[in-house]
Design a protein around this motif. Structure first.
Motif, short mmCIF file in Angstrom:
data_model
loop_
_atom_site.label_atom_id
_atom_site.label_comp_id
_atom_site.label_asym_id
_atom_site.label_seq_id
_atom_site.Cartn_x
_atom_site.Cartn_y
_atom_site.Cartn_z
N VAL A 10 1.31 36.30 -0.68
CA VAL A 10 0.55 37.49 -0.28
C VAL A 10 -0.13 38.09 -1.50
O VAL A 10 -1.32 38.43 -1.46
CB VAL A 10 1.46 38.51 0.43
CG1 VAL A 10 0.75 39.84 0.59
CG2 VAL A 10 1.92 37.97 1.77
N GLN A 11 0.60 38.21 -2.60
CA GLN A 11 0.02 38.78 -3.82
C GLN A 11 -1.14 37.93 -4.31
O GLN A 11 -2.18 38.45 -4.70
CB GLN A 11 1.08 38.91 -4.91
CG GLN A 11 0.54 39.60 -6.15
CD GLN A 11 1.61 39.83 -7.20
OE1 GLN A 11 2.76 39.46 -7.03
NE2 GLN A 11 1.21 40.44 -8.29
N ALA A 12 -1.00 36.61 -4.25
CA ALA A 12 -2.08 35.72 -4.68
C ALA A 12 -3.30 35.88 -3.78
O ALA A 12 -4.44 35.90 -4.27
CB ALA A 12 -1.59 34.27 -4.67
N ASN A 23 -10.79 39.44 -6.55
CA ASN A 23 -11.63 38.66 -7.46
C ASN A 23 -12.91 38.19 -6.78
O ASN A 23 -14.01 38.33 -7.33
CB ASN A 23 -10.87 37.47 -8.02
CG ASN A 23 -9.75 37.88 -8.97
OD1 ASN A 23 -9.78 38.96 -9.55
ND2 ASN A 23 -8.76 37.03 -9.10
N VAL A 24 -12.78 37.62 -5.59
CA VAL A 24 -13.94 37.08 -4.87
C VAL A 24 -14.96 38.19 -4.56
O VAL A 24 -16.17 37.99 -4.70
CB VAL A 24 -13.50 36.35 -3.59
CG1 VAL A 24 -14.68 36.05 -2.68
CG2 VAL A 24 -12.75 35.07 -3.94
N ASN A 47 -12.45 44.73 -8.62
CA ASN A 47 -12.03 45.28 -9.91
C ASN A 47 -13.23 45.69 -10.76
O ASN A 47 -13.27 46.79 -11.32
CB ASN A 47 -11.14 44.30 -10.67
CG ASN A 47 -9.78 44.13 -10.02
OD1 ASN A 47 -9.29 45.02 -9.34
ND2 ASN A 47 -9.16 42.99 -10.24
N ALA A 48 -14.23 44.83 -10.83
CA ALA A 48 -15.43 45.13 -11.61
C ALA A 48 -16.17 46.33 -11.03
O ALA A 48 -16.71 47.16 -11.78
CB ALA A 48 -16.35 43.91 -11.67
#
Length: 105
Positions: free
Chosen positions: A22-24, A31-32, A36-37
Motif C-alpha cells: 500500500v505504501q509503495a 511520484n507519477v 510532491n513537486a
C-alpha cells in the motif's frame, strides 16, 4: 534506560507485506502525478510572496500553472456560482434589513 528509549523511537523492523505494498502504491501515485513537486512549488511561492490571503494565492497559482486542468475542474464555473450565491445572500440580508438597492445609492 537509554537503550529502551531508543528502541521505542526506532521504526518497526519489518512492515507487513500488505502495508509495504500500500505504501509503495501511494508513493508511486505521488511520484507519477507530481504531487510532491506541486506542493513544494506552492509552498515556495507562499514563502516568497507571503500573501495576506494564502488560499487565494494557491487558487491563482493552480489556475495560472495548470490552466487546462483548472478548466477541467470547472474552477471558473464554481467561482461564478459561488459569487452568485454570495450576491443572493447579500440581497436577502438587505431585504431582511428593510433596505433596497436604491437605498445604497
Amino acid at each position: 534506560s537509554a537503550n529502551q528509549k531508543s528502541n521505542t523511537m526506532a521504526p518497526t523492523k519489518k512492515m507487513p507485506a500488505v502495508a509495504e505494498q500500500v505504501q509503495a502504491e501511494l508513493q508511486d501515485y505521488l511520484n507519477v502525478k507530481g504531487i510532491n513537486a506541486l506542493f513544494v512549488a506552492i509552498v515556495e511561492g507562499l514563502l516568497i510572496e507571503k500573501p495576506t490571503n494564502p488560499i487565494a494565492f494557491i487558487i491563482e497559482f493552480l489556475c495560472k500553472s495548470y490552466p487546462d486542468l483548472a478548466v477541467q475542474a470547472r474552477i471558473p464555473e464554481l467561482l461564478q456560482a459561488q459569487r452568485a450565491d454570495m450576491d443572493k445572500q447579500a440581497a436577502e440580508a438587505r431585504a431582511a434589513a428593510g433596505l433596497d438597492e436604491e437605498d445604497e445609492m
